[in-house]
Scaffold this active site. Structure first.
Site, PDB file in Angstrom:
ATOM      1  CB  CYS A   1      15.271  -2.987   0.808  1.00 34.64           C
ATOM      2  SG  CYS A   1      15.275  -4.025   2.274  1.00 34.64           S
TER       3      CYS A   1
ATOM      4  CG  ASN B   1      13.501  -8.268   1.709  1.00 33.84           C
ATOM      5  OD1 ASN B   1      14.576  -7.940   1.218  1.00 33.84           O
ATOM      6  ND2 ASN B   1      12.610  -7.397   2.144  1.00 33.84           N
TER       7      ASN B   1
ATOM      8  CG  HIS C   1      13.345  -4.862  -2.654  1.00 35.25           C
ATOM      9  ND1 HIS C   1      14.371  -5.715  -2.321  1.00 35.25           N
ATOM     10  CD2 HIS C   1      12.709  -4.562  -1.485  1.00 35.25           C
ATOM     11  CE1 HIS C   1      14.354  -5.932  -1.015  1.00 35.25           C
ATOM     12  NE2 HIS C   1      13.353  -5.251  -0.487  1.00 35.25           N
TER      13      HIS C   1
HETATM   14  N1  COA Z   1       2.791 -16.925  10.471  1.00 36.91           N
HETATM   15  C1  COA Z   1       1.500 -17.047  10.810  1.00 36.91           C
HETATM   16  N2  COA Z   1       0.736 -16.006  11.158  1.00 36.91           N
HETATM   17  C2  COA Z   1       1.308 -14.794  11.179  1.00 36.91           C
HETATM   18  C3  COA Z   1       2.663 -14.595  10.837  1.00 36.91           C
HETATM   19  C4  COA Z   1       3.411 -15.725  10.479  1.00 36.91           C
HETATM   20  N3  COA Z   1       4.702 -15.649  10.123  1.00 36.91           N
HETATM   21  N4  COA Z   1       2.947 -13.278  10.943  1.00 36.91           N
HETATM   22  C5  COA Z   1       1.821 -12.654  11.327  1.00 36.91           C
HETATM   23  N5  COA Z   1       0.834 -13.572  11.471  1.00 36.91           N
HETATM   24  C6  COA Z   1      -0.563 -13.344  11.843  1.00 36.91           C
HETATM   25  C7  COA Z   1      -0.753 -12.075  12.653  1.00 36.91           C
HETATM   26  O1  COA Z   1      -0.503 -12.330  14.025  1.00 36.91           O
HETATM   27  C8  COA Z   1      -2.194 -11.752  12.368  1.00 36.91           C
HETATM   28  O2  COA Z   1      -3.005 -12.569  13.170  1.00 36.91           O
HETATM   29  P1  COA Z   1      -4.383 -11.996  13.784  1.00 36.91           P
HETATM   30  O3  COA Z   1      -5.229 -11.661  12.587  1.00 36.91           O
HETATM   31  O4  COA Z   1      -4.866 -13.149  14.578  1.00 36.91           O
HETATM   32  O5  COA Z   1      -3.997 -10.805  14.589  1.00 36.91           O
HETATM   33  C9  COA Z   1      -2.395 -12.219  10.923  1.00 36.91           C
HETATM   34  O6  COA Z   1      -1.323 -13.139  10.660  1.00 36.91           O
HETATM   35  C10 COA Z   1      -2.372 -11.095   9.925  1.00 36.91           C
HETATM   36  O7  COA Z   1      -1.228 -10.294  10.182  1.00 36.91           O
HETATM   37  P2  COA Z   1      -0.901  -9.004   9.325  1.00 36.91           P
HETATM   38  O8  COA Z   1       0.367  -8.420   9.803  1.00 36.91           O
HETATM   39  O9  COA Z   1      -2.134  -8.151   9.281  1.00 36.91           O
HETATM   40  O10 COA Z   1      -0.691  -9.685   7.888  1.00 36.91           O
HETATM   41  P3  COA Z   1      -0.535  -9.003   6.473  1.00 36.91           P
HETATM   42  O11 COA Z   1      -1.556  -9.528   5.561  1.00 36.91           O
HETATM   43  O12 COA Z   1      -0.375  -7.515   6.570  1.00 36.91           O
HETATM   44  O13 COA Z   1       0.858  -9.607   5.987  1.00 36.91           O
HETATM   45  C11 COA Z   1       3.190  -9.038   5.802  1.00 36.91           C
HETATM   46  C12 COA Z   1       2.009  -9.359   6.734  1.00 36.91           C
HETATM   47  C13 COA Z   1       4.406  -8.732   6.641  1.00 36.91           C
HETATM   48  C14 COA Z   1       3.452 -10.268   4.925  1.00 36.91           C
HETATM   49  C15 COA Z   1       2.816  -7.819   4.900  1.00 36.91           C
HETATM   50  O14 COA Z   1       2.294  -6.783   5.691  1.00 36.91           O
HETATM   51  C16 COA Z   1       3.997  -7.317   4.135  1.00 36.91           C
HETATM   52  O15 COA Z   1       4.548  -8.001   3.302  1.00 36.91           O
HETATM   53  N6  COA Z   1       4.412  -6.045   4.362  1.00 36.91           N
HETATM   54  C17 COA Z   1       5.578  -5.502   3.722  1.00 36.91           C
HETATM   55  C18 COA Z   1       6.805  -5.978   4.425  1.00 36.91           C
HETATM   56  C19 COA Z   1       8.083  -5.742   3.650  1.00 36.91           C
HETATM   57  O16 COA Z   1       8.106  -5.863   2.472  1.00 36.91           O
HETATM   58  N7  COA Z   1       9.166  -5.402   4.357  1.00 36.91           N
HETATM   59  C20 COA Z   1      10.442  -5.195   3.809  1.00 36.91           C
HETATM   60  C21 COA Z   1      10.542  -3.902   3.095  1.00 36.91           C
HETATM   61  S1  COA Z   1      12.086  -3.689   2.348  1.00 36.91           S
END
Ligand code: COA
Length: 354
Positions: A111, A311, A281
């Site tokens: 990315c 993204n 990004h």
């Molecule tokens: N819809 C609903 N619930 C979801 C979900 C979705 N699409 N994806 C995950 N969940 C749930 C999980 O199962 C978890 O449930 P639980 O608490 O019952 O276990 C809860 O939501 C929290 O999940 P978590 O992964 O801790 O959420 P988060 O606050 O860390 O957010 C991201 C997740 C992916 C949005 C965040 O971590 C993020 O943006 N990370 C960077 C990713 C990125 O930028 N990647 C590309 C890089 S180039």
């Protein structure tokens, strides 16, 4: 000597998939996705190839620059999801454009590819005799790399392409500074083992009437669980999955984005506050918001298209730049920051004068 951006272009596939549409594919909701990421919709390439999207973005950039395809000396394409392993994506785009005088190759820095490709093209324009104009293009079909049964990742990504025409200039305008950074991804926080080879939950009309369970069952034969795939770190073909540890990526991104942008400003001899617009990004609105806070900049300085695109990996910065320019946000003489991060782990920033 420098090199400046003469024109920009971008392309999105025809099919727009909202968060509500996605809630028919995996167990998710508009509320969850919008709150955690800022994403409302993404575009999915059902019929368009990465070549189609790349050619379209390049044609718009050429038109914007007032340059013919035959006047391009170099094409650098950044992609992690090319149409073919070879010829390169750049070669396919070259043929589609009729850029018969261009040298071309691909570059994969995940990315952060946009910043790496811009830096590479800028460097070649300074050092290669006879090279005057480059097309730098990011074209991605992330929809073919994500696991459409994994709600934690598939909701984040979209398809698209963005391009710029870069021209060598005699004064010190355009690109002023560039910082590239790598760290080993020792915990395998972000990895795609191969292009998506399982079933695909979309048709040209929209989301197919299929549940995540049905898709998982159909993909099972050739697939691996996330744990299995993560355990085999040298795997290159068996797991058609994008694997991500979201929280770890979030931490990396919020740490490095302000760091590289600050370093690029220091190198250029300008203050961060002097950046009129920052093109980050487009991974997550919350990551951008954190970075803005750390840098002491108002969030409004950061141009975002993530609401509509998700993204789009290495295409995202060029797509956002094009949107900012067409919206009149970028005026000649202004200082612009561009910054990316991604798998590898990679990060980088460029500071330029528009
Ligand atoms: N819809 C609903 N619930 C979801 C979900 C979705 N699409 N994806 C995950 N969940 C749930 C999980 O199962 C978890 O449930 P639980 O608490 O019952 O276990 C809860 O939501 C929290 O999940 P978590 O992964 O801790 O959420 P988060 O606050 O860390 O957010 C991201 C997740 C992916 C949005 C965040 O971590 C993020 O943006 N990370 C960077 C990713 C990125 O930028 N990647 C590309 C890089 S180039």
């Amino acid at each position: 000597m420098g090199s400046r951006i003469l024109g920009c272009g971008s392309a999105l596939p025809a099919l727009r998939v909202t968060n509500d549409d996605l809630s028919r594919v995996v167990d998710t909701s508009d509320e969850w996705i919008a709150k955690r990421t800022g994403i409302r919709a993404r575009h999915i390439a059902v019929e368009e190839t990465a070549t189609d999207l790349g050619v379209s973005a390049c044609q718009k950039a050429l038109e914007d620059a007032g340059v013919d395809a035959g006047q391009i000396d170099l094409i650098v394409c950044t992609t992690g999801t090319p149409d073919a392993l070879f010829p390169s994506q750049a070669a396919l785009i070259r043929a589609g454009l009729g850029a018969v005088n261009a040298v071309c190759f691909d570059l994969n820095a995940a990315c952060a590819g946009c910043v790496y490709a811009l830096t590479t093209a800028h460097s070649l324009l300074q050092t290669m005799p006879g090279m005057r104009r480059a097309l730098v293009v990011g074209s991605e079909r992330m929809s073919r790399a994500v696991d459409w049964t994994d709600r934690a990742t598939c909701v984040l990504f979209g398809d698209g392409a963005g391009a710029v025409v870069l021209e060598r200039c005699d004064d010190d305008q355009g690109v002023l500074a560039s910082v590239l950074k790598n760290e080993d991804d020792v915990d395998d926080v972000l990895r795609a083992n191969s292009l998506y080879a399982g079933d695909f939950p979309f048709t040209a009309e929209g989301v197919a009437e299929r549940t995540a369970e049905q898709i998982a069952a159909q993909s099972e034969a050739g697939g691996q669980t996330m744990e299995e795939a993560l355990a085999s770190t040298t795997c290159v073909g068996d797991a058609p999955l994008l694997l991500m540890k979201g929280r770890e990526v979030f931490k990396f991104a919020t740490r490095v984005m302000p760091e590289v942008l600050q370093e690029a400003c220091d190198q250029a001899g300008v203050a961060v506050e002097d950046l009129a617009v920052v093109i980050p990004h487009q991974a997550n609105e919350r990551i951008i918001s954190y970075a803005a806070k750390k840098l002491g900049l108002p969030l409004e300085r950061f141009h975002m298209v993530i609401q509509e695109t998700g993204n789009t990996s290495s295409a995202s910065v060029f797509m956002a730049l094009d949107d900012a320019r067409r919206a009149g946000r970028i005026q000649p003489g202004q200082l612009i920051g561009m910054t990316g991060f991604g798998a590898g782990l990679t990060a980088g920033a460029v500071v330029l004068r528009a």
